[in-house]
Write a protein that holds these residues in place. Structure first.
Motif, mmCIF file in Angstrom:
data_model
loop_
_atom_site.group_PDB
_atom_site.id
_atom_site.type_symbol
_atom_site.label_atom_id
_atom_site.label_comp_id
_atom_site.label_asym_id
_atom_site.label_seq_id
_atom_site.Cartn_x
_atom_site.Cartn_y
_atom_site.Cartn_z
ATOM 1 N N PHE A 143 1.116 -1.202 -0.045
ATOM 2 C CA PHE A 143 0.047 -0.038 0.071
ATOM 3 C C PHE A 143 0.841 1.366 0.229
ATOM 4 O O PHE A 143 0.520 2.358 -0.892
ATOM 5 C CB PHE A 143 -0.983 -0.035 1.373
ATOM 6 C CG PHE A 143 -1.566 1.177 1.275
ATOM 7 C CD1 PHE A 143 -2.701 1.584 0.511
ATOM 8 C CD2 PHE A 143 -1.219 2.117 2.236
ATOM 9 C CE1 PHE A 143 -3.369 2.828 0.881
ATOM 10 C CE2 PHE A 143 -1.815 3.365 2.540
ATOM 11 C CZ PHE A 143 -2.821 3.587 1.765
ATOM 12 N N TYR A 146 2.448 1.896 -3.405
ATOM 13 C CA TYR A 146 1.357 2.456 -4.367
ATOM 14 C C TYR A 146 1.183 3.847 -4.203
ATOM 15 O O TYR A 146 0.961 4.467 -4.992
ATOM 16 C CB TYR A 146 -0.081 1.442 -3.921
ATOM 17 C CG TYR A 146 0.111 0.027 -4.496
ATOM 18 C CD1 TYR A 146 0.905 -0.495 -5.329
ATOM 19 C CD2 TYR A 146 -0.811 -0.874 -3.962
ATOM 20 C CE1 TYR A 146 1.055 -1.839 -5.531
ATOM 21 C CE2 TYR A 146 -0.813 -1.990 -4.114
ATOM 22 C CZ TYR A 146 0.269 -2.676 -4.939
ATOM 23 O OH TYR A 146 0.228 -4.115 -5.159
ATOM 24 N N MET A 147 1.047 4.183 -2.986
ATOM 25 C CA MET A 147 0.762 5.505 -2.608
ATOM 26 C C MET A 147 1.788 6.484 -2.953
ATOM 27 O O MET A 147 1.720 7.508 -3.146
ATOM 28 C CB MET A 147 0.504 5.802 -1.276
ATOM 29 C CG MET A 147 -0.851 5.182 -0.762
ATOM 30 S SD MET A 147 -2.602 5.871 -1.566
ATOM 31 C CE MET A 147 -2.343 7.739 -0.821
ATOM 32 N N TRP A 159 2.246 6.723 5.377
ATOM 33 C CA TRP A 159 1.157 6.145 4.695
ATOM 34 C C TRP A 159 0.694 4.689 5.491
ATOM 35 O O TRP A 159 -0.209 4.561 5.731
ATOM 36 C CB TRP A 159 1.379 5.760 3.086
ATOM 37 C CG TRP A 159 1.431 6.968 2.320
ATOM 38 C CD1 TRP A 159 2.544 7.170 1.558
ATOM 39 C CD2 TRP A 159 0.408 7.824 2.146
ATOM 40 N NE1 TRP A 159 2.399 8.415 0.826
ATOM 41 C CE2 TRP A 159 1.016 8.872 1.362
ATOM 42 C CE3 TRP A 159 -0.862 8.187 2.678
ATOM 43 C CZ2 TRP A 159 0.190 9.771 0.663
ATOM 44 C CZ3 TRP A 159 -1.680 9.345 2.045
ATOM 45 C CH2 TRP A 159 -1.100 10.273 1.146
ATOM 46 N N ASN A 322 -3.387 1.999 -10.524
ATOM 47 C CA ASN A 322 -2.876 1.909 -9.178
ATOM 48 C C ASN A 322 -4.068 2.156 -7.953
ATOM 49 O O ASN A 322 -3.998 1.893 -6.960
ATOM 50 C CB ASN A 322 -2.115 3.508 -9.134
ATOM 51 C CG ASN A 322 -1.143 3.617 -8.007
ATOM 52 O OD1 ASN A 322 -0.651 2.502 -7.629
ATOM 53 N ND2 ASN A 322 -1.089 4.754 -7.261
ATOM 54 N N ILE A 326 -4.414 -0.205 -5.055
ATOM 55 C CA ILE A 326 -4.565 0.387 -3.452
ATOM 56 C C ILE A 326 -6.067 -0.308 -2.840
ATOM 57 O O ILE A 326 -5.974 -0.559 -1.821
ATOM 58 C CB ILE A 326 -4.773 1.859 -3.704
ATOM 59 C CG1 ILE A 326 -3.379 2.310 -3.853
ATOM 60 C CG2 ILE A 326 -5.305 2.474 -2.340
ATOM 61 C CD1 ILE A 326 -3.379 3.902 -4.198
#
Length: 510
Positions: A143, A146-147, A159, A322, A326
């Protein structure tokens, strides 16, 4: 982990249903089962559980791990997913039969304790928690990566910290909130997968040139680059380490039985969707992918699913994907917290975990289990600072070992239950596992093969070392710390409806 009989009896008195049957009121084991199933809020309906069943098949194993599996087996990976999916279906049918008969939170941990003995229940429950902890750490890391695609200037740990507190807070509200969250997360993933399949099929049917590919799309790509088995039978075997990891977590469905509004209705419906999920989300999706791109090009230029979107000529392909991954990561973390928490709740009721894990909030949620999973994920924040980014195959193999061990214990518990039903002449199951006993025996043999595969290849062999140490520590912990009620088999209430003929005879006798 010791839990006194007095404490357990008190818990049973505090939470007992006023209309409990006399048998339940006088049987200690039944009291435990009543505490486990009666204190949790049954807020999951058909829609929640059906989409949890769909969503559990779409996660890191598909979006990230599929490229690794393809590189190992080539197009033969489709056969690996079909074989693995068939085995998982038999595991789920065995679990479904037990869940309908004994719809309790704690699920397969309690079934193992009831039918195989308290040590088996202890090891099975804690191994599942171990599995969820490993996978959750991997998913939290994914995660943050991805962020970072959208916010590269923000440190990843921010995050990770944010999502841990966000999901932990949601899990503390009520099981219905969890169900709603999973419904929408799963819906997004399912729509994305179907869009990928439809778009890819259009490219193949109309002969468009897929973006990034040096070869024209078509079904011929499945056999024209080294054949279906480009890496031989050995490549097919090697792929099972990643293939079975992709299916990990599907057993969470059994855990929902304790909080399902109507487990006899919703559990069978959810379990029976497993074959469709395997064919749709894995076989069909990867078949389309390898028709668009030669298998040896997949994963070499980013995510395989970015390649599909790019092939459709969508300029924002990477951003769309993306958002989807997520969502997949959030769903996976959410399920990890839920599943591990409910198993810990069940372990506490059996005397196999500290009593604090059995405390339930006013919303009917075992809050301390959520806190513990959040703590484990915080440890993962620190661990990820020193773990190399190419460690996925190691994490996947360790998680595969834990997953397959839990599945074997589910199958063994089911075999023991079926034998007891036959021996004691008990009512037949309302959701019986098909092709008994041949299918169960073959499935157990296949799971043994997967364990052997982990040890046969150098990049996954570490999973056996970690697994052996883990199981050894659990046996030692059981011998040292589990006392009194924890050394007794779980006694679960059998909710199987009696045969109509038998019931009519009983009514006439009255």
């Amino acid at each position: 982990m010791q839990q006194s009989a007095a404490r357990q009896d008190t818990a049973g008195q505090d939470t007992a249903s006023p209309d409990a049957s006399p048998a339940e009121k006088t049987t200690p084991g039944a009291a435990v089962g009543r505490v486990l199933s009666g204190t949790l809020n049954r807020g999951l309906n058909v829609r929640h559980i059906r989409f949890m069943a769909l969503g559990s098949a779409i996660g890191t194993g598909l979006f990230y791990g599929s490229a690794s599996a393809i590189q190992k087996a080539g197009p033969a990976v489709l056969l690996a997913y079909i074989i693995g999916g068939a085995a998982v279906f038999m595991v789920m049918r065995a679990l479904g039969e037990m869940a309908v008969r004994h719809p309790v939170s704690g699920s397969f941990g309690q079934y193992a304790s009831r039918y195989l003995g308290p040590l088996a229940g202890f090891v099975t429950g804690w191994t599942y928690v171990f599995e969820m902890a490993i996978v959750a750490i991997a998913d939290v890391t994914a995660f943050s990566i991805y962020m970072g695609f959208w916010f590269p200037e923000v440190d990843r740990w921010i995050w990770i910290l944010a999502i841990i507190f966000f999901l932990a807070a949601l899990n503390l509200l009520s099981v219905k909130v969890f169900g709603e969250l999973e419904f929408w997360f799963s819906l997004i993933k399912v729509v994305a997968i179907i869009a990928m399949i439809a778009g890819g099929a259009a490219i193949i049917a109309f002969g468009f040139q897929a973006g990034g590919s040096t070869v024209a799309p078509g079904l011929g790509n499945l056999v024209e680059h080294g054949g279906m088995f480009p890496n031989g039978f050995e490549g097919l075997l090697a792929s099972f380490a990643v293939v079975m990891f992709a299916f990990g977590g599907i057993e969470t469905l059994g855990i929902t039985a304790g909080e399902a509004a109507d487990p006899k209705k919703v559990i069978p419906k959810a379990v029976n969707t497993v074959p469709v999920r395997v064919l749709l989300f894995y076989v069909l999706t990867l078949g389309v992918l390898m028709s668009l791109f030669p298998w040896n090009e997949i994963g070499t230029n980013g995510s395989p699913f970015v390649q599909i979107f790019s092939g459709l000529g969508i300029p924002a392909a990477s951003h769309i994907l993306n958002a989807v991954v997520i969502t997949a990561a959030l769903s996976a973390i959410n399920s990890d917290i839920f599943g591990a928490g409910r198993i810990l709740f069940g372990l506490s009721g059996q005397g196999h975990a500290p009593a604090v894990f059995g405390k339930v909030s006013r919303h009917g949620v075992p809050w301390m289990t959520v806190v513990m999973m959040a703590g484990i994920l915080l440890v993962g924040v620190v661990l990820n600072a020193v773990i190399p980014e190419d460690v996925f195959i190691v994490i996947a193999s360790i998680a595969t070992f834990a997953t397959v061990w839990v599945w074997v214990m589910i199958l063994a518990s089911h075999v023991a239950m079926k034998r007891e039903i036959a021996r004691k002449g008990m009512p037949a199951s309302e959701f019986p596992s098909p092709w008994w006993p041949a299918a169960s025996i073959l499935t157990i043999a296949f799971m043994a093969l997967v364990i052997g595969v982990l040890g046969a290849f150098e990049d996954t062999r570490v999973a056996l070392y970690v697994g052996a140490v883990w199981l050894g520590l659990l046996v030692l912990a059981y011998r040292l710390w589990v006392k009194d009620n924890g050394r007794r088999r779980a006694e679960l209430v059998d909710e199987t409806s009696p045969l109509p003929v038998v019931e009519s005879v009983r009514q006439a006798a009255r």
